[in-house]
Design a protein around this motif. Sequence first.
Motif, short mmCIF file in Angstrom:
data_model
loop_
_atom_site.label_atom_id
_atom_site.label_comp_id
_atom_site.label_asym_id
_atom_site.label_seq_id
_atom_site.Cartn_x
_atom_site.Cartn_y
_atom_site.Cartn_z
N ARG A 116 -8.01 68.77 74.68
CA ARG A 116 -7.35 67.48 74.86
C ARG A 116 -5.84 67.62 74.72
O ARG A 116 -5.35 68.29 73.82
N LYS A 117 -5.11 66.95 75.61
CA LYS A 117 -3.66 66.96 75.60
C LYS A 117 -3.09 65.68 75.00
O LYS A 117 -1.92 65.61 74.65
N ASP A 118 -3.91 64.63 74.96
CA ASP A 118 -3.52 63.37 74.32
C ASP A 118 -4.80 62.63 73.96
O ASP A 118 -5.89 63.17 74.08
N VAL A 119 -4.67 61.37 73.55
CA VAL A 119 -5.81 60.56 73.11
C VAL A 119 -6.02 59.46 74.13
O VAL A 119 -5.07 58.80 74.56
N GLY A 120 -7.29 59.25 74.50
CA GLY A 120 -7.62 58.17 75.43
C GLY A 120 -7.47 56.80 74.75
O GLY A 120 -7.35 56.69 73.53
N GLY A 121 -7.47 55.76 75.57
CA GLY A 121 -7.32 54.41 75.02
C GLY A 121 -7.56 53.39 76.09
O GLY A 121 -8.11 53.68 77.16
#
Length: 124
Positions: A116-121
């Motif tokens: 993962r490169k960032d967090v989903g939302g």
Amino acid sequence: MNEPTHLQVGKKYTKVWGSTQVLFRNDSVEVHLIHGKKGGFSSRHNHTHRVNVFYVLSGIINVIVYRENNLDITTLNCGESTEVNCLVDHRFEVVQDCVALEVYYLNPIDSMDIVRKDVGGIGD
């Protein structure tokens, strides 16, 4: 199909298309030396967990991959290779007497292979 399920390392096995010999095997890689006779061909098959790499040392082979609506034919000359993923139907045909390596390696499914490169939302 009277072929043993686990070929012995070092033993040469006669096939209708030529011969195969297991040179090396461990838990994740297997290497075969094949000698193919012009006009010979393997069965149409796939491998449930192994990727199949063909590397031609001499001669010419066609590797035929069966797609939904067509055939993908790759002609391999000396020094050339191709890879067939697991669960993909394929066969090889010997165009000119050949010596080739077949390398099999495992393609395990790893449920933790995501990076993962960032967090989903949810956006506004």
